[in-house]
Design a protein around this motif. Sequence first.
Motif, mmCIF file in Angstrom:
data_model
loop_
_atom_site.group_PDB
_atom_site.id
_atom_site.type_symbol
_atom_site.label_atom_id
_atom_site.label_comp_id
_atom_site.label_asym_id
_atom_site.label_seq_id
_atom_site.Cartn_x
_atom_site.Cartn_y
_atom_site.Cartn_z
ATOM 1 N N LEU A 30 3.687 5.872 -5.486
ATOM 2 C CA LEU A 30 3.577 5.974 -6.941
ATOM 3 C C LEU A 30 2.446 6.919 -7.338
ATOM 4 O O LEU A 30 2.575 7.713 -8.293
ATOM 5 C CB LEU A 30 3.349 4.582 -7.544
ATOM 6 C CG LEU A 30 4.542 3.610 -7.483
ATOM 7 C CD1 LEU A 30 4.132 2.242 -8.006
ATOM 8 C CD2 LEU A 30 5.708 4.166 -8.287
ATOM 9 N N ARG A 31 1.312 6.852 -6.588
ATOM 10 C CA ARG A 31 0.196 7.739 -6.905
ATOM 11 C C ARG A 31 0.588 9.200 -6.677
ATOM 12 O O ARG A 31 0.263 10.082 -7.495
ATOM 13 C CB ARG A 31 -0.991 7.378 -6.026
ATOM 14 C CG ARG A 31 -2.282 8.133 -6.383
ATOM 15 C CD ARG A 31 -3.381 7.785 -5.425
ATOM 16 N NE ARG A 31 -3.051 8.173 -4.061
ATOM 17 C CZ ARG A 31 -3.162 9.425 -3.605
ATOM 18 N NH1 ARG A 31 -3.575 10.397 -4.410
ATOM 19 N NH2 ARG A 31 -2.849 9.696 -2.359
ATOM 20 N N ARG A 32 1.304 9.475 -5.595
ATOM 21 C CA ARG A 32 1.742 10.846 -5.341
ATOM 22 C C ARG A 32 2.729 11.323 -6.391
ATOM 23 O O ARG A 32 2.701 12.505 -6.796
ATOM 24 C CB ARG A 32 2.382 10.935 -3.961
ATOM 25 C CG ARG A 32 1.394 10.775 -2.807
ATOM 26 C CD ARG A 32 2.114 10.864 -1.482
ATOM 27 N NE ARG A 32 1.181 10.723 -0.365
ATOM 28 C CZ ARG A 32 1.548 10.731 0.915
ATOM 29 N NH1 ARG A 32 2.836 10.879 1.237
ATOM 30 N NH2 ARG A 32 0.631 10.600 1.851
ATOM 31 N N ASP A 83 0.832 -1.215 0.000
ATOM 32 C CA ASP A 83 0.000 0.000 0.000
ATOM 33 C C ASP A 83 0.856 1.250 0.000
ATOM 34 O O ASP A 83 0.547 2.230 -0.686
ATOM 35 C CB ASP A 83 -0.931 -0.013 1.211
ATOM 36 C CG ASP A 83 -1.956 -1.140 1.118
ATOM 37 O OD1 ASP A 83 -2.200 -1.614 -0.016
ATOM 38 O OD2 ASP A 83 -2.480 -1.559 2.172
ATOM 39 N N LYS A 127 2.256 1.778 -3.420
ATOM 40 C CA LYS A 127 1.233 2.285 -4.329
ATOM 41 C C LYS A 127 0.932 3.755 -4.045
ATOM 42 O O LYS A 127 0.749 4.552 -4.971
ATOM 43 C CB LYS A 127 -0.033 1.448 -4.193
ATOM 44 C CG LYS A 127 0.106 0.024 -4.713
ATOM 45 C CD LYS A 127 -1.193 -0.745 -4.522
ATOM 46 C CE LYS A 127 -1.071 -2.177 -5.018
ATOM 47 N NZ LYS A 127 -2.315 -2.949 -4.810
ATOM 48 N N GLU A 128 0.885 4.128 -2.767
ATOM 49 C CA GLU A 128 0.622 5.521 -2.411
ATOM 50 C C GLU A 128 1.744 6.424 -2.896
ATOM 51 O O GLU A 128 1.501 7.540 -3.396
ATOM 52 C CB GLU A 128 0.474 5.631 -0.885
ATOM 53 C CG GLU A 128 0.145 7.028 -0.385
ATOM 54 C CD GLU A 128 -1.224 7.506 -0.846
ATOM 55 O OE1 GLU A 128 -1.442 8.734 -0.871
ATOM 56 O OE2 GLU A 128 -2.065 6.643 -1.194
ATOM 57 N N ARG A 159 1.534 15.412 -12.889
ATOM 58 C CA ARG A 159 0.393 16.058 -13.540
ATOM 59 C C ARG A 159 0.281 17.530 -13.141
ATOM 60 O O ARG A 159 -0.004 18.404 -13.977
ATOM 61 C CB ARG A 159 -0.890 15.319 -13.178
ATOM 62 C CG ARG A 159 -0.988 13.911 -13.788
ATOM 63 C CD ARG A 159 -2.218 13.198 -13.284
ATOM 64 N NE ARG A 159 -2.284 11.822 -13.810
ATOM 65 C CZ ARG A 159 -3.206 10.936 -13.461
ATOM 66 N NH1 ARG A 159 -4.145 11.291 -12.546
ATOM 67 N NH2 ARG A 159 -3.209 9.734 -13.984
ATOM 68 N N ARG A 189 2.776 10.358 -9.545
ATOM 69 C CA ARG A 189 2.006 10.666 -10.753
ATOM 70 C C ARG A 189 1.241 11.982 -10.599
ATOM 71 O O ARG A 189 1.177 12.788 -11.539
ATOM 72 C CB ARG A 189 1.042 9.510 -11.055
ATOM 73 C CG ARG A 189 1.730 8.266 -11.591
ATOM 74 C CD ARG A 189 0.713 7.334 -12.237
ATOM 75 N NE ARG A 189 -0.294 6.914 -11.258
ATOM 76 C CZ ARG A 189 -0.221 5.800 -10.552
ATOM 77 N NH1 ARG A 189 0.835 4.993 -10.700
ATOM 78 N NH2 ARG A 189 -1.182 5.481 -9.697
ATOM 79 N N ASP A 190 0.654 12.203 -9.425
ATOM 80 C CA ASP A 190 -0.083 13.458 -9.207
ATOM 81 C C ASP A 190 0.838 14.665 -9.281
ATOM 82 O O ASP A 190 0.457 15.726 -9.842
ATOM 83 C CB ASP A 190 -0.789 13.419 -7.845
ATOM 84 C CG ASP A 190 -1.907 12.384 -7.809
ATOM 85 O OD1 ASP A 190 -2.324 11.941 -8.906
ATOM 86 O OD2 ASP A 190 -2.342 11.998 -6.698
#
Length: 567
Positions: A548-550, A542, A545-546, A556, A552-553
Motif C-alpha cells: 500500500l505504501r508503494r 507487513d 502495508k508495504e 504521488r 501511494r508513493d
Amino acid sequence: MKQLDKLMAKSFVGPFIVTFAIALFVLLMQILWLYLDDIAGKGLSFFLIMELLAYKCVGLVPLALPLALLISSVMVLGNLAEHYELSSFKSAGVSLLRVIRMLIIFGAISAGVSYLCSDYIIPAANLQFGARMYDIQQKKPTLNMEPGVFNEDFNQFTIRLGDRGDDGRRIEDVLIYDHTKANVGELSQITAEDGEMYTSDGGDFFIMRLFNGHQYVEQRPSGREGRSTPFMRTSFDAYTKVFDLSEFKLEKHATSLFSTNRSMLSTWQLREGVDSIDTDIAVRKQGLSNHLLAYLPQLPRDTNTYRIQGTSGNEFISTDSLLAEAEPSPLDSIEKLEAAYRPLHAAPRPEERAQTPDSVRQRFILERQRELETRRAARMAEAAHHPLVEGASPWPGIRSLLDSVPREDHSRIYNRARSSIRSVTAQAQSTLRLLPGIQESRVKHIYDMHMKYSMAVVCIIFIFIGAPMGAIVRKGGFGYPILVSIIFFVIFIILTIFCRKLAESFVVSGVFAGWLPCLILFPISLWITFSAMNDAKLVDTDRAKEALRRARDSKRVEALRRRMAKS
C-alpha cells in the motif's frame, strides 16, 4: 520428570479443570432447555432430576474435553508468552514442541478417556437417560385443583371447583362431569354445594367427599323409534368419590425397550448393526428378485441364504447355487442341505469323521457345487445338439402365441398380463421406498461409530491449535483465549453438522464424513504450530502495508510528474 514438565503440568491442570467444568455446565444448560417442558410441572424429586443431569453430563464429556483442552492450552501458553517466560525458554535453546510436551501428553490421555467414555460409559448413560426421560414424558402433570378452572387431569372426568378453602381441604360449588360410560350413551353429572377433598395415607387415592348435592344421569334414547329418553335425578346428603392416583405416578419401563438406539450402542454393537442392515438390504433385494419367479419361471432363483438357523442375524452365509435343483424354497440350515443331497454322494469316510464339523461341511458344500455344475454343463450340451433346437426356425413373436389361442381369450390374457405387471411394479416401488430409509440408517450407524474415534483424535489436534495460538496472541487470562478457542470450536461444530448432513444425503460416505473435520483441522494445526515455532505472525500484514505504501508513493510521483509537465 524435569522442572519444565512440572511447571507446565502445574500451570495446565488448574485451568483445565476450571474450563472443563465451565464447558460441561454451558453444554448441559444448552441441552436442558430442550427437556424443560417435559420436566416442568411433573412433581419430580430433587434426586431424580440430579440423576438425569448426571446421565447427561456423562454424555457431554467427549464434547467438553476438546473445548477445555483448547481454552486451557491457549491460556497457559498465552500467559507464558505474556510474561516473556516462553521467550526465555526459546533463548535457552528449548523448542516450542519441547515446551508443550506435557500438554501433548495430557491431550493423548484425554483422547483415550474420550474414546473409553464414548464406547463404554456413554451408551449405558444414554440408555438410562432415555428410559427415565420417556417415563417422565408419559407421566401426567401434578394434580392441581384451582377454583373456577375446569380440570381434566383425571381420565374421563372433568371437575370444576367454585371455591377452595385456605386449608386446601374445604371446597364449595363442586361440578363433576362423568364420561366413563359415554361409549354406551350414558352421561352423568354431579353437583354439590360443599365438600372436602384429600388424599389417602399412602397417596394412592384422591377422595372427594361431597355434601348436599344432586346426580343427573341421561341415557341413550330407547323404545320405538328412539322416542323414550330416560333421565334420572338423585339427591344425596353425602357422596364419596374416589379417584385412582396411579396414573400420576412415575412408571418405570424396562431399559431394554430403548437399547437399539444408535446413541446407546458401542462400536462393536454399531458394527453388528451395520452388518444386520446389510443383511436386511440383501434379503429385500432377494425377495424382489424371487418375486418375479411367480410370473417368469424361466428366470434363475436367487438361492443365497443370508440368515441360517443357529447363527446370528448379522452373519452373511452364502450357499451360492447349491439349491438350484432342490425345492423352490431355500433350506434353512446346512444340516437340511446335507440331508437333501445325501443320496447323491457316498457316506463320509472314517478320516472325514475325525475332522472338525466345519471343515467336513465346507468340503461337502464344495463337492456338491462341482457336481451340480458338471450336471448342468452336461445337460446344456445335450440340449444344444437336440434335433428340435438345431432345426428350429426363428421365433415369430408374441403375436403368433396370441393367434394360437381363441380370440375370445385375448382380453383375458391381456388382463392377466396387466395384473402381473402391476404386481411386479408395486413390489419394486415398495422396495424402492424402503431402501433409502434403511440405507440412511446404515450411514448413520457408520457415522456415529467413526465419530467416537474422531472426537478422541480432535483432543490432540486442539492441543496443537491452542498451544501455538497462545504463543502467538501472547495474552493470558480468560479474554483472548476464550475468544480464540470459541472460534475454532465453532468451526469444528459447524464442520461436524455439515458432514453429518452430507453423509445422510449420500453425498459422501459415513467414514469420510466422520473423519472430515479432523482432516480439515489437522493441516491448520500444523500451519499454526509451524508459524509459532518460527515466531512468525499468523497473518503477516507487513507485506500488505508495504504494498500500500508503494502504491501511494507511485501515485504521488505520477502526480508530481504531471505537474512538472504542465509547468
